[in-house]
Scaffold this active site. Sequence first.
Site, PDB file in Angstrom:
ATOM      1  N   ARG A 252      44.993  31.308 -46.770  1.00 61.85           N
ATOM      2  CA  ARG A 252      44.130  32.333 -46.165  1.00 61.85           C
ATOM      3  C   ARG A 252      44.893  33.118 -45.103  1.00 61.85           C
ATOM      4  O   ARG A 252      44.788  34.340 -45.012  1.00 61.85           O
ATOM      5  CB  ARG A 252      42.885  31.683 -45.556  1.00 61.85           C
TER       6      ARG A 252
ATOM      7  N   THR B 249      35.586  20.317 -43.266  1.00 58.51           N
ATOM      8  CA  THR B 249      36.847  20.279 -42.532  1.00 58.51           C
ATOM      9  C   THR B 249      36.960  18.990 -41.726  1.00 58.51           C
ATOM     10  O   THR B 249      38.016  18.683 -41.189  1.00 58.51           O
ATOM     11  CB  THR B 249      36.954  21.482 -41.577  1.00 58.51           C
TER      12      THR B 249
ATOM     13  N   LYS C 108      39.098  25.124 -50.646  1.00 60.28           N
ATOM     14  CA  LYS C 108      37.996  24.252 -51.055  1.00 60.28           C
ATOM     15  C   LYS C 108      36.929  25.035 -51.837  1.00 60.28           C
ATOM     16  O   LYS C 108      36.468  24.591 -52.889  1.00 60.28           O
ATOM     17  CB  LYS C 108      37.375  23.577 -49.825  1.00 60.28           C
ATOM     18  N   THR C 109      36.557  26.203 -51.322  1.00 61.34           N
ATOM     19  CA  THR C 109      35.561  27.032 -52.017  1.00 61.34           C
ATOM     20  C   THR C 109      36.112  27.526 -53.354  1.00 61.34           C
ATOM     21  O   THR C 109      35.407  27.538 -54.369  1.00 61.34           O
ATOM     22  CB  THR C 109      35.162  28.228 -51.127  1.00 61.34           C
TER      23      THR C 109
ATOM     24  N   ASP D 118      28.946  24.069 -48.565  1.00 62.19           N
ATOM     25  CA  ASP D 118      30.055  24.192 -47.623  1.00 62.19           C
ATOM     26  C   ASP D 118      29.618  23.644 -46.260  1.00 62.19           C
ATOM     27  O   ASP D 118      28.428  23.663 -45.933  1.00 62.19           O
ATOM     28  CB  ASP D 118      30.457  25.665 -47.499  1.00 62.19           C
TER      29      ASP D 118
END
Length: 331
Positions: free
Chosen positions: A220, A161, A67-68, A112
Amino acid sequence: MSDEEKINLESKETLEDKKLNLRPRNLDKFVGQDNLKSNLKTYIESSKKRKNNLDHIILYGPPGLGKTTLSHIISYEKNVNIHSTSGPAFTKKGDLVTLLTNLAEDDILFIDEIHRLSPIVEETLYPAMEDYKCDYIIGSGPSARVMQISIERFTLIGATTRLGLLSRPLRDRFGIQLQLDFYNPADLKNIILLSSKKFNTKIDESAAFEIAKRSRGTPRIAIRLLKRIIDFSVVQNLPTITNMVVEDSLKKMRIDSEGLDDMDRKYLKCIAIDYNGGPVGIETLSASLLEQKDIIEDVIEPYLMQQGLVQRTSRGRILSEKGHNHIQITL
């Protein structure tokens, strides 16, 4: 060491950091999420042709899916500045107003964990998102007055999230809503191969695929596992990461064939053994595992449910037949 040598050393370190930046800078180099990328590319091209700023965007999905990274790619594709912050960073309304008034035209504001904004700060966003104006109260008591501040047209990108925790008024103000899904092993394998090149490490394709299968569908985690396996290979002076190296390293890290770690297995065993396969409520699980409820719901459960190991019902969590079989294997 002279000042000049220090500057040269700092420049070299900065260059090395940039070389090891694993985040892609444009959509074409972003691996996976093909449908999302296709739609996003359309929205960006449309805004360029209309010479207008992008509509506000909400990116949602489990942690670690990009997302980032996507928010920074959008700023790069649009060739505009991005200002990054997080929901808990805003302690009072004035913090957000100050940030909004400092935005230039077409800038991107990335927040975020946007679901963690306080209600007062969230309400300040409503007129900013729709009318590009902020209401700011000056003074207090009978002499207080409201001053309306005009701000530049901007694009808000929110990442969360847990989309369900966003209030309906805020969620409805996002014109573009994009969900990120777990990655398939083939895409994760490509991410691992690309990352290994940046780490100057040789890895067999079969080894990369084995890491991908155990990465819980999350880039990740895939990169984190790759880094740790590189550590094992370096210590053993191995020139190439093979399937055998991956198997041995993951076994030492206690990552099983489904990509589950000790915490995941502890969660499954708790339901299977302590509560006879369920149903069991989230509060009870949280107390039994000595783990926060948010961690269980946001980190542990999504992948287990996606793999069909656990089912969530109105009465609580139930272990599936597949979950029972996996526990029998790992016991």
